[in-house]
Design an enzyme around this catalytic site. Structure first.
Site, PDB file in Angstrom:
ATOM      1  N   LYS A   1       0.829  -1.208   0.000  1.00  0.00           N
ATOM      2  CA  LYS A   1       0.000   0.000   0.000  1.00  0.00           C
ATOM      3  C   LYS A   1       0.865   1.261   0.000  1.00  0.00           C
ATOM      4  O   LYS A   1       0.468   2.280  -0.562  1.00  0.00           O
ATOM      5  CB  LYS A   1      -0.970   0.007   1.178  1.00  0.00           C
TER       6      LYS A   1
ATOM      7  N   LYS B   1      -3.355 -11.157  -6.999  1.00  0.00           N
ATOM      8  CA  LYS B   1      -4.651 -11.226  -6.314  1.00  0.00           C
ATOM      9  C   LYS B   1      -5.713 -10.364  -7.027  1.00  0.00           C
ATOM     10  O   LYS B   1      -5.387  -9.281  -7.508  1.00  0.00           O
ATOM     11  CB  LYS B   1      -4.463 -10.712  -4.880  1.00  0.00           C
TER      12      LYS B   1
ATOM     13  N   LYS C   1      -9.844  -4.614  -6.324  1.00  0.00           N
ATOM     14  CA  LYS C   1     -10.595  -3.534  -6.972  1.00  0.00           C
ATOM     15  C   LYS C   1      -9.691  -2.356  -7.340  1.00  0.00           C
ATOM     16  O   LYS C   1     -10.086  -1.479  -8.095  1.00  0.00           O
ATOM     17  CB  LYS C   1     -11.747  -3.074  -6.082  1.00  0.00           C
TER      18      LYS C   1
HETATM   19  P1  TYM Z   1     -10.348  -6.377   3.081  1.00  0.00           P
HETATM   20  O1  TYM Z   1     -11.421  -5.369   3.236  1.00  0.00           O
HETATM   21  O2  TYM Z   1      -9.195  -6.041   2.190  1.00  0.00           O
HETATM   22  O3  TYM Z   1     -10.962  -7.723   2.555  1.00  0.00           O
HETATM   23  C1  TYM Z   1     -12.087  -8.315   3.178  1.00  0.00           C
HETATM   24  C2  TYM Z   1     -11.990  -9.818   3.155  1.00  0.00           C
HETATM   25  O4  TYM Z   1     -11.928 -10.294   1.799  1.00  0.00           O
HETATM   26  C3  TYM Z   1     -10.797 -11.152   1.643  1.00  0.00           C
HETATM   27  N1  TYM Z   1     -10.281 -10.991   0.273  1.00  0.00           N
HETATM   28  C4  TYM Z   1     -10.094 -11.998  -0.579  1.00  0.00           C
HETATM   29  N2  TYM Z   1     -10.288 -13.324  -0.457  1.00  0.00           N
HETATM   30  C5  TYM Z   1     -10.004 -14.096  -1.525  1.00  0.00           C
HETATM   31  N3  TYM Z   1      -9.523 -13.605  -2.696  1.00  0.00           N
HETATM   32  C6  TYM Z   1      -9.313 -12.285  -2.865  1.00  0.00           C
HETATM   33  N4  TYM Z   1      -8.872 -11.824  -4.021  1.00  0.00           N
HETATM   34  C7  TYM Z   1      -9.598 -11.416  -1.769  1.00  0.00           C
HETATM   35  N5  TYM Z   1      -9.509 -10.081  -1.598  1.00  0.00           N
HETATM   36  C8  TYM Z   1      -9.926  -9.842  -0.331  1.00  0.00           C
HETATM   37  C9  TYM Z   1      -9.805 -10.677   2.690  1.00  0.00           C
HETATM   38  O5  TYM Z   1      -8.879 -11.675   3.017  1.00  0.00           O
HETATM   39  C10 TYM Z   1     -10.714 -10.333   3.836  1.00  0.00           C
HETATM   40  O6  TYM Z   1     -11.039 -11.475   4.586  1.00  0.00           O
HETATM   41  N6  TYM Z   1      -7.945  -5.750   7.395  1.00  0.00           N
HETATM   42  C11 TYM Z   1      -9.054  -6.400   6.757  1.00  0.00           C
HETATM   43  C12 TYM Z   1     -10.396  -6.015   7.346  1.00  0.00           C
HETATM   44  C13 TYM Z   1     -10.437  -6.172   8.817  1.00  0.00           C
HETATM   45  C14 TYM Z   1     -10.554  -7.401   9.536  1.00  0.00           C
HETATM   46  C15 TYM Z   1     -10.551  -7.042  10.895  1.00  0.00           C
HETATM   47  C16 TYM Z   1     -10.640  -8.736   9.141  1.00  0.00           C
HETATM   48  C17 TYM Z   1     -10.379  -5.177   9.721  1.00  0.00           C
HETATM   49  N7  TYM Z   1     -10.431  -5.699  10.986  1.00  0.00           N
HETATM   50  C18 TYM Z   1     -10.622  -8.012  11.918  1.00  0.00           C
HETATM   51  C19 TYM Z   1     -10.728  -9.697  10.154  1.00  0.00           C
HETATM   52  C20 TYM Z   1     -10.701  -9.338  11.501  1.00  0.00           C
HETATM   53  C21 TYM Z   1      -9.061  -6.019   5.292  1.00  0.00           C
HETATM   54  O7  TYM Z   1      -8.492  -5.023   4.889  1.00  0.00           O
HETATM   55  O8  TYM Z   1      -9.810  -6.832   4.494  1.00  0.00           O
END
Ligand code: TYM
Length: 337
Positions: free
Chosen positions: A120, A202, A205
């Site tokens: 990032k 991966k 978006k």
């Molecule tokens: P975030 O918002 O980037 O993504 C949300 C969830 O989607 C999963 N994900 C994917 N899984 C499979 N293939 C992909 N291409 C893909 N892109 C995203 C992510 O692994 C995630 O599970 N930091 C976290 C959000 C968060 C969180 C938490 C998660 C904040 N606090 C506490 C668990 C527990 C995040 O940025 O996810």
């Protein structure tokens, strides 16, 4: 005989409202959240991680819209807000309260090693802010506040989850047992959905190539086109293997939305070409997204209902989270108010 019932296991997870959701978010996370919530052995807390979203500059009106869209999508995918809380992270002050304590127990070296921070920082060179750096400690607070046993996430969150475990253990060792040490729940299939154009990257978006991802709320005809244009390889067999990342990615998507195993899929398309296969994947994804989109369209019009959902969610989440913060503040030596 004595009736001993096991206490329910706690689950916590979140998604950032930093843009529209992709099929990757659905397959890697949301879909599993719904399944886990249906099993009565879990008590699930699901949140919209709005505090995390501002580690990258957000336009306020767009952030508001994304937050409400996400809430409506959660419900449209099958999460039941009557059963368990769905809430906005910013409505529960305990997240930042515990976040600060954990910041003071996290080493710079640990945060510097986070690959998501490195990625990032490259993407947002003009805004490498302190929040982006300490974000994994806030994520640890999200999890530890609820004493979560399980955290359903995609593969890209494993490093953050590992830090949450380390911080829990570190705090417990320093101040006596306080936090449950959480486990990840990473799905066997679909934990990392890849770009449809570069299947070694991966699906995301923020990818500049629009054909590389599928957004959950995109018109269905676009979904079909994107899947038909997905990069495969010069062969013709629907199976896993070296150099077949593109096909394997489509197989994972197909498996996740149909429930078929990878072996079943190889058998189903034996002797058939990529055209037939892509047609089937496109149809299955469209069938999955269509009802979600329809439900979302209904829900988003009903602001009053959505408001009751998030207010109730915050109330329930606050109750659980404050218990942990009070305990932590007492243990570190703060005078009780
Ligand atoms: P975030 O918002 O980037 O993504 C949300 C969830 O989607 C999963 N994900 C994917 N899984 C499979 N293939 C992909 N291409 C893909 N892109 C995203 C992510 O692994 C995630 O599970 N930091 C976290 C959000 C968060 C969180 C938490 C998660 C904040 N606090 C506490 C668990 C527990 C995040 O940025 O996810």
């Amino acid at each position: 005989m004595e009736n001993i019932t096991e206490p329910k296991k706690r689950i916590l997870s979140g998604i950032q409202p930093s843009g529209a959701l992709t099929l990757g978010n659905y397959v890697g996370a949301l879909r599993n959240w719904v399944q886990l919530q249906k099993e009565d052995i879990y008590e699930c807390y699901y949140m919209i991680a709005d505090l995390h979203a501002i580690t990258v500059r957000q336009e306020p009106a767009a952030l508001r819209k994304n937050c409400m869209d996400l809430l409506a999508i959660f419900i449209a995918c099958g999460l039941d807000p009557e059963k368990e809380p769905i809430f906005f992270q910013s409505h529960v002050p305990a997240h930042t309260q515990l976040g600060w304590v954990l910041d003071c127990n996290t080493y710079m070296g640990e945060l510097s090693r986070m690959t998501q921070f490195k990625d990032k920082s490259k993407k947002h060179e003009n805004n490498i802010n302190a929040g982006l750096f300490t974000y994994p400690a806030l994520m640890a607070a999200d999890i530890l506040l609820y004493q979560a046993d399980l955290v359903p996430v995609g593969k890209d969150q494993t490093q953050h989850l590992e830090l949450a475990r380390d911080l829990a253990q570190r705090f417990n060792n320093a101040y006596s047992d306080t936090f449950k040490v959480p486990e990840g729940y990473i799905p066997k299939v679909g934990a990392k959905i890849m770009s449809l154009q570069e299947p070694t990257q991966k699906m995301s978006k923020s990818d500049p190539n629009e054909n590389s991802y599928i957004l959950m709320l995109v018109p269905i005809d676009k979904v079909v086109k994107k899947i038909k244009r997905a990069v495969t390889d010069s062969g013709s067999e629907v199976k896993r293997g070296e150099g077949k990342e593109g096909v394997e990615n489509l197989m994972s998507i197909y498996s996740a939305v149909t429930g078929k195993t990878m072996e079943d899929i190889e058998l189903e398309f034996e002797g058939k070409g990529y055209g037939d296969f892509k047609g089937a994947v496109a149809e299955a994804v469209a069938e999955t997204l269509k009802p979600i989109q329809e439900k979302h369209a209904d829900l988003i019009k009903n602001k009053d209902y959505l408001e009751t959902v998030y207010k109730r969610g915050a109330e329930m989440a606050n109750k659980t989270a404050m218990k942990t913060v009070s305990k932590v503040y007492r243990k570190v030596g703060f005078i009780q108010p």
